[in-house]
Scaffold this motif. Structure first.
Motif, PDB file in Angstrom:
ATOM      1  N   ARG A 101       0.864  -1.283   0.019  1.00 59.20           N
ATOM      2  CA  ARG A 101       0.056  -0.023  -0.031  1.00 59.20           C
ATOM      3  C   ARG A 101       0.881   1.217  -0.130  1.00 59.20           C
ATOM      4  O   ARG A 101       2.075   1.354   0.625  1.00 59.20           O
ATOM      5  CB  ARG A 101      -0.910   0.059   1.095  1.00 59.20           C
ATOM      6  CG  ARG A 101      -1.863  -1.066   1.374  1.00 59.20           C
ATOM      7  CD  ARG A 101      -2.967  -0.762   2.633  1.00 59.20           C
ATOM      8  NE  ARG A 101      -3.597   0.239   2.410  1.00 59.20           N
ATOM      9  CZ  ARG A 101      -4.587   0.835   3.479  1.00 59.20           C
ATOM     10  NH1 ARG A 101      -4.316   0.234   4.569  1.00 59.20           N
ATOM     11  NH2 ARG A 101      -5.217   1.845   3.167  1.00 59.20           N
TER      12      ARG A 101
ATOM     13  N   GLU B 225       7.364   0.505   5.755  1.00 58.48           N
ATOM     14  CA  GLU B 225       7.084  -0.286   7.182  1.00 58.48           C
ATOM     15  C   GLU B 225       6.774  -1.587   6.484  1.00 58.48           C
ATOM     16  O   GLU B 225       5.954  -1.857   5.815  1.00 58.48           O
ATOM     17  CB  GLU B 225       5.912   0.406   7.686  1.00 58.48           C
ATOM     18  CG  GLU B 225       5.585  -0.146   9.083  1.00 58.48           C
ATOM     19  CD  GLU B 225       4.185   0.391   9.793  1.00 58.48           C
ATOM     20  OE1 GLU B 225       4.313   0.547  10.972  1.00 58.48           O
ATOM     21  OE2 GLU B 225       3.372   1.051   9.009  1.00 58.48           O
TER      22      GLU B 225
ATOM     23  N   ALA C 157      -8.624  -3.559   7.410  1.00 63.14           N
ATOM     24  CA  ALA C 157      -8.602  -2.813   6.199  1.00 63.14           C
ATOM     25  C   ALA C 157      -7.452  -1.549   6.002  1.00 63.14           C
ATOM     26  O   ALA C 157      -7.175  -1.193   5.219  1.00 63.14           O
ATOM     27  CB  ALA C 157      -9.799  -2.498   5.551  1.00 63.14           C
ATOM     28  N   GLY C 158      -7.158  -1.365   7.143  1.00 63.26           N
ATOM     29  CA  GLY C 158      -6.447   0.024   7.492  1.00 63.26           C
ATOM     30  C   GLY C 158      -7.012   1.179   6.827  1.00 63.26           C
ATOM     31  O   GLY C 158      -6.190   1.871   6.075  1.00 63.26           O
ATOM     32  N   LEU C 159      -8.158   1.445   7.241  1.00 63.99           N
ATOM     33  CA  LEU C 159      -8.834   2.685   6.885  1.00 63.99           C
ATOM     34  C   LEU C 159      -9.831   3.223   7.798  1.00 63.99           C
ATOM     35  O   LEU C 159     -10.103   2.558   8.796  1.00 63.99           O
ATOM     36  CB  LEU C 159      -9.409   2.630   5.475  1.00 63.99           C
ATOM     37  CG  LEU C 159     -10.023   1.262   5.139  1.00 63.99           C
ATOM     38  CD1 LEU C 159     -11.461   1.185   5.959  1.00 63.99           C
ATOM     39  CD2 LEU C 159     -10.448   0.982   3.702  1.00 63.99           C
TER      40      LEU C 159
ATOM     41  N   ILE D 248       3.599   2.871  12.379  1.00 65.24           N
ATOM     42  CA  ILE D 248       3.209   3.778  11.565  1.00 65.24           C
ATOM     43  C   ILE D 248       1.586   4.023  11.241  1.00 65.24           C
ATOM     44  O   ILE D 248       0.970   4.895  11.598  1.00 65.24           O
ATOM     45  CB  ILE D 248       4.169   4.032  10.266  1.00 65.24           C
ATOM     46  CG1 ILE D 248       5.659   4.089  10.452  1.00 65.24           C
ATOM     47  CG2 ILE D 248       3.788   5.404   9.634  1.00 65.24           C
ATOM     48  CD1 ILE D 248       6.468   3.751   9.202  1.00 65.24           C
ATOM     49  N   LEU D 249       1.150   2.947  10.726  1.00 64.46           N
ATOM     50  CA  LEU D 249      -0.210   3.013  10.449  1.00 64.46           C
ATOM     51  C   LEU D 249      -1.026   2.962  11.597  1.00 64.46           C
ATOM     52  O   LEU D 249      -2.143   3.941  11.359  1.00 64.46           O
ATOM     53  CB  LEU D 249      -0.684   1.856   9.331  1.00 64.46           C
ATOM     54  CG  LEU D 249      -1.993   1.804   8.694  1.00 64.46           C
ATOM     55  CD1 LEU D 249      -2.307   3.189   8.031  1.00 64.46           C
ATOM     56  CD2 LEU D 249      -1.968   0.593   8.021  1.00 64.46           C
ATOM     57  N   VAL D 250      -0.826   2.114  12.501  1.00 66.25           N
ATOM     58  CA  VAL D 250      -1.723   1.871  13.615  1.00 66.25           C
ATOM     59  C   VAL D 250      -1.906   3.209  14.350  1.00 66.25           C
ATOM     60  O   VAL D 250      -2.879   3.655  14.900  1.00 66.25           O
ATOM     61  CB  VAL D 250      -1.079   0.766  14.520  1.00 66.25           C
ATOM     62  CG1 VAL D 250      -0.067   1.005  15.264  1.00 66.25           C
ATOM     63  CG2 VAL D 250      -2.461   0.062  15.312  1.00 66.25           C
TER      64      VAL D 250
ATOM     65  N   GLU E 289      -1.210   6.493  13.115  1.00 63.01           N
ATOM     66  CA  GLU E 289      -1.976   7.480  12.164  1.00 63.01           C
ATOM     67  C   GLU E 289      -3.367   7.059  11.971  1.00 63.01           C
ATOM     68  O   GLU E 289      -4.270   8.172  12.037  1.00 63.01           O
ATOM     69  CB  GLU E 289      -1.119   7.254  10.594  1.00 63.01           C
ATOM     70  CG  GLU E 289      -1.751   8.231   9.953  1.00 63.01           C
ATOM     71  CD  GLU E 289      -1.413   8.022   8.295  1.00 63.01           C
ATOM     72  OE1 GLU E 289      -0.608   7.199   8.314  1.00 63.01           O
ATOM     73  OE2 GLU E 289      -1.421   9.199   7.829  1.00 63.01           O
TER      74      GLU E 289
ATOM     75  N   ILE F 276      -5.430  15.816   6.714  1.00 60.23           N
ATOM     76  CA  ILE F 276      -5.765  14.290   7.186  1.00 60.23           C
ATOM     77  C   ILE F 276      -7.104  13.901   6.291  1.00 60.23           C
ATOM     78  O   ILE F 276      -7.025  12.595   6.080  1.00 60.23           O
ATOM     79  CB  ILE F 276      -6.210  14.619   8.671  1.00 60.23           C
ATOM     80  CG1 ILE F 276      -4.927  14.697   9.466  1.00 60.23           C
ATOM     81  CG2 ILE F 276      -7.001  13.222   9.112  1.00 60.23           C
ATOM     82  CD1 ILE F 276      -4.203  13.596   9.785  1.00 60.23           C
TER      83      ILE F 276
ATOM     84  N   LYS G 152      -7.777  14.413   3.422  1.00 62.19           N
ATOM     85  CA  LYS G 152      -7.395  14.060   1.939  1.00 62.19           C
ATOM     86  C   LYS G 152      -6.855  12.598   2.156  1.00 62.19           C
ATOM     87  O   LYS G 152      -7.148  11.713   1.253  1.00 62.19           O
ATOM     88  CB  LYS G 152      -6.588  14.771   1.360  1.00 62.19           C
ATOM     89  CG  LYS G 152      -7.331  16.098   0.664  1.00 62.19           C
ATOM     90  CD  LYS G 152      -6.018  16.941   0.062  1.00 62.19           C
ATOM     91  CE  LYS G 152      -6.587  18.219  -0.355  1.00 62.19           C
ATOM     92  NZ  LYS G 152      -5.534  19.454  -0.852  1.00 62.19           N
ATOM     93  N   ALA G 153      -5.921  12.525   2.928  1.00 62.01           N
ATOM     94  CA  ALA G 153      -5.013  11.346   3.129  1.00 62.01           C
ATOM     95  C   ALA G 153      -5.655   9.984   3.415  1.00 62.01           C
ATOM     96  O   ALA G 153      -5.950   9.090   2.941  1.00 62.01           O
ATOM     97  CB  ALA G 153      -3.992  11.484   4.291  1.00 62.01           C
TER      98      ALA G 153
ATOM     99  N   TRP H 163      -6.792   6.263   1.622  1.00 60.75           N
ATOM    100  CA  TRP H 163      -6.690   4.758   1.979  1.00 60.75           C
ATOM    101  C   TRP H 163      -8.028   4.205   1.611  1.00 60.75           C
ATOM    102  O   TRP H 163      -7.781   3.100   1.261  1.00 60.75           O
ATOM    103  CB  TRP H 163      -6.737   5.043   3.680  1.00 60.75           C
ATOM    104  CG  TRP H 163      -5.630   5.774   4.130  1.00 60.75           C
ATOM    105  CD1 TRP H 163      -4.551   6.280   3.875  1.00 60.75           C
ATOM    106  CD2 TRP H 163      -5.895   6.216   5.496  1.00 60.75           C
ATOM    107  NE1 TRP H 163      -3.722   6.908   4.571  1.00 60.75           N
ATOM    108  CE2 TRP H 163      -4.388   6.811   5.647  1.00 60.75           C
ATOM    109  CE3 TRP H 163      -6.468   6.149   6.623  1.00 60.75           C
ATOM    110  CZ2 TRP H 163      -4.221   7.399   6.991  1.00 60.75           C
ATOM    111  CZ3 TRP H 163      -6.342   6.579   7.826  1.00 60.75           C
ATOM    112  CH2 TRP H 163      -5.082   7.387   8.167  1.00 60.75           C
TER     113      TRP H 163
ATOM    114  N   ALA I  29      -7.757   3.108  -1.779  1.00 56.43           N
ATOM    115  CA  ALA I  29      -6.651   2.335  -2.405  1.00 56.43           C
ATOM    116  C   ALA I  29      -6.851   0.857  -1.051  1.00 56.43           C
ATOM    117  O   ALA I  29      -5.823   0.258  -1.314  1.00 56.43           O
ATOM    118  CB  ALA I  29      -5.508   2.975  -2.071  1.00 56.43           C
ATOM    119  N   GLY I  30      -7.767   0.982  -0.572  1.00 60.34           N
ATOM    120  CA  GLY I  30      -7.755   0.008   0.591  1.00 60.34           C
ATOM    121  C   GLY I  30      -8.026  -1.422   0.334  1.00 60.34           C
ATOM    122  O   GLY I  30      -7.553  -2.367   0.875  1.00 60.34           O
TER     123      GLY I  30
END
Ligand SMILES: [Zn+2]
Lengths: 472, 200
Positions: A413, A433, B64-66, B137-139, B141, B188, B190-191, B195, B198-199
């Motif tokens: 991703r 990561e 799903a990370g979103l 990083i992701l968790v 964010e 935030i 937009k970002a 996700w 692109a998730g």
């Protein structure tokens, strides 16, 4: 109760993360090519694939006939018999120092047999630095001279007899240069003491297929190239405080990236530092380190160790493709994010790569900086916080290419993240990561997975190298 | 920067707020029809007595990370500041639930939310939330984006968010997400939209 102490000591030992074993390598230097191959251990002995050794040196083919491995190198024929200590080359018997092994049609010979095998194929003698596994074929080698210039600040100048391309790493107290594909030969004492406060000593050591030059000094050191790669000058790096704070203050409101600070003190005479920009293509930053362990990936595994292992694979991969890289952290040392940004910016790379690891999820996430959507004037420090802004599109180019390459084998991703020091870096900058490939935590410590990720990243960066160079 | 009397006032309200938070967390429900990916199909909790309003919570999903937008009903407080606090407590109710899509450490709390100037919200969390937060990083964010976006979506005019821990500045949430700077709500949003795109 002594047994309790033993049990506790045992638990403590188990709790220490196993150090990632350094991959054993052999390097070969010849007028045709300088190359480095990995060494395989069998029955406590170092082995290497004979075909891979000979390939860069001439035309070579191999086939299995009956029980024998038949090899043809240029116009010479050779036969090897699995598990035998004898080989036959150009009709002559040659003794091996251990058994010949045939694994999946790949012929492996003991490394220390090369010194007898190769002259029989090539017809010329070879010089083998056995302990360091460095083999010179009709190659005089590159020599060097060192000179400490007592300027302010002092400079250590290394002059080489031919261009060199080491991988350079910095950590508190030392700067290390690894010459893997350079036929550098020891040309002086192993340790040179300079009797200087900033640059105290330098050591030259042959080890694991490379020459390792370590320059010691209490202040952070930085290397720059000049003279077409024949000269490396090492000088104290500008301190983070001086490179971070004053530059944005002095910058015009249009957020010019902080300028290099070396030799810019107003009262200083024109710096005799070589004007050439350092040739680092990449700065590789293993995240966390020292007291700062990063995520606890398991009870025993700290992120800082895994990120270092992945970063080292990336550095090695860059080095083996002849791409100059600076490793910001090459051991278990503590660096602040400001130090990382400052050291990266002083090196003026085409790309900065920060490496993280996680136990959550699968595959690799590639990040670029998350910057404010509208750039407001929030005072003099804005430039430092958003120093990345002019380079964001180059960073996104790199991230897209890296993701495309990784996606061939790994789930990927691309995201934007509020992750320092990405927003402070004045070059294309990405962070990766790495999560396990399959969901199994053991993937993260697997050398195969580390190598797969590293080679995909380096392949991608090499593919966009021109674009990244032009964004400098 | 924060008026002392407000802190005291909020302390008095805390018990009531926690009780309401319990209701809120029972009531979190149906996914809203927004641009963000929507998936929650749990039944809507029965309405409770007292005035409530419908809000949109941006809930982080680790798998799903979103972020997913979910509508919920929260008690209707008077001012913007109290409203902000209700929103984040409702959000934390979801994260502290045993079926949480983005588990928070037990005992994690938002101590206060301050609207310092018309556009700036300051979220003050307790140390448990940050010290015991999962590191990555992701968790990290996802947590930040969920808090910031939930505030921005429901409190008109919020364009910057600062996060404090126990009233103090901190470098990162748990080793990664930067807390030293202000978050730009538009960046935030937009970002996190990306996700969602692109998730999958
Ligand atoms: Zn990390």
């Amino acid at each position: 109760m002594r047994w309790i102490s033993f049990v506790l000591a045992g638990c403590w030992l188990l709790a220490i993360p196993a150090p990632t074993p350094e991959e054993k390598r052999i390097s070969i230097y010849s007028p045709a090519a300088d190359y480095s191959l990995s060494v395989t251990e069998r029955e406590g002995k170092d082995y290497v694939g004979l075909l891979e050794i000979l390939e860069p040196l001439g035309g070579v083919t191999a086939k299995i006939e009956g029980q024998k491995w038949q090899l043809r190198f240029n116009d010479s024929d050779a036969q090897f018999t699995p598990d035998s200590n004898k080989a036959r080359i150009r009709g002559r018997d040659v003794d091996l120092t251990g058994r010949f092994l045939l694994e999946n049609n790949r012929g492996l010979v003991p490394v220390d047999s090369l010194v007898t095998l190769l002259p029989n194929f090539l017809g010329i003698p070879v010089v083998f630095h056995t302990t360091a596994r460095r083999l010179f074929i009709s190659e005089a080698g590159t020599t060097y001279k060192t000179e400490l210039k007592k300027t302010t600040p002092p400079k250590l100048v290394l002059n080489f007899s031919s261009p060199v391309n080491p991988t350079i790493g910095t950590e508190p107290g030392k700067l290390t240069m690894i010459f893997l594909r350079d036929p550098l030969v020891p040309s002086g004492p192993e340790t040179v003491n300079f009797n200087d406060k900033a640059i105290s000593s330098a050591t030259f050591k042959e080890n694991n297929g490379a020459v390792e030059v370590t320059v010691n000094g209490p202040v952070p050191l930085l290397a720059s190239f000049s003279n077409d790669g024949r000269t490396i000058t090492i000088a104290p790096a500008p301190s983070p405080a001086s490179s971070i704070t004053p530059a944005p203050l002095a910058a015009p409101p249009t957020a010019t990236p902080p300028a290099p600070v070396a030799g810019t003190a107003p009262s200083a005479p024109p710096s005799p530092m070589p004007a050439a920009t350092p040739r680092y293509f990449a700065v590789v930053d293993a995240s966390h380190g020292g007291d700062e362990r990063g995520a606890a990936l398991s009870d025993k595994l700290a992120e800082k160790d895994v990120s270092l292992a992945f970063a080292q694979h990336i550095g090695q991969e860059l080095g083996s493709r002849g791409i100059a890289a600076l490793m910001l952290r090459d051991s278990d040392s503590t660096l602040t994010v400001d130090q990382r940004a400052s050291n990266a910016n002083s090196a003026h790379p085409a790309i900065y790569i920060s490496v993280h690891a996680t136990s959550e999820g699968i595959g690799v996430r590639v990040y670029t900086a998350l910057l404010p959507s509208a750039r407001e004037n929030r005072g003099p420090f804005v430039a430092w916080d958003a120093a990345q802004a002019p380079f964001l599109s180059a960073s996104q180019t790199a991230a897209l290419r890296v993701a495309a390459e990784l996606r061939k084998t790994i789930a990927v991703r691309i995201l934007a993240a509020p992750l320092r020091p990405l927003n402070n870096v004045t070059s294309a900058a990405i962070a990766i990561e790495v999560a396990p490939q399959t969901g199994d935590l053991a993937d993260l410590t697997s050398s195969n997975y580390q190598q797969l990720v590293a080679s995909s990243i380096v392949t991608a960066l090499a593919a966009v190298r021109d674009q990244l160079e032009s964004s400098r | 920067m924060i008026p002392r009397h407000l802190e005291i006032g909020m302390g008095v309200l805390l018990v009531a707020v926690l009780m309401m938070a319990f209701y809120v967390h029972r009531m979190k429900g149906r996914a809203a029809e927004t641009g963000v990916r929507v998936a929650d199909t749990r039944p809507v909790a029965p309405p409770v007595a007292g005035p409530t309003e419908q809000v949109i919570l941006y809930v982080a999903y680790d798998d799903a990370g979103l972020l997913r937008a979910q509508s919920a009903r929260v008690p209707l407080p008077a001012g913007r500041q109290q409203r902000a606090q209700e929103l984040l407590r409702a959000l934390l109710g979801i994260y502290l639930d045993k079926n949480s899509p983005h588990p928070f450490p037990t005992g994690a709390e938002v101590r206060d939310v301050y609207i310092v100037d018309p556009g700036l919200a300051v979220i003050d969390t307790n140390s448990v939330l940050a010290d015991n937060h999962r590191s990555g990083i992701l968790v990290e964010e996802l947590t930040i984006a969920s808090l910031v976006r939930t505030l921005a979506a429901n409190i008109p005019g919020i364009n910057r968010v600062k996060i404090l821990v126990e009233g103090k500045e901190r470098d990162t949430l748990a080793g990664h997400a930067d807390l030293s700077d202000f978050y730009d709500t538009l960046a935030i949003s937009k970002a996190s939209d990306q996700w969602a795109a692109a998730g999958q």
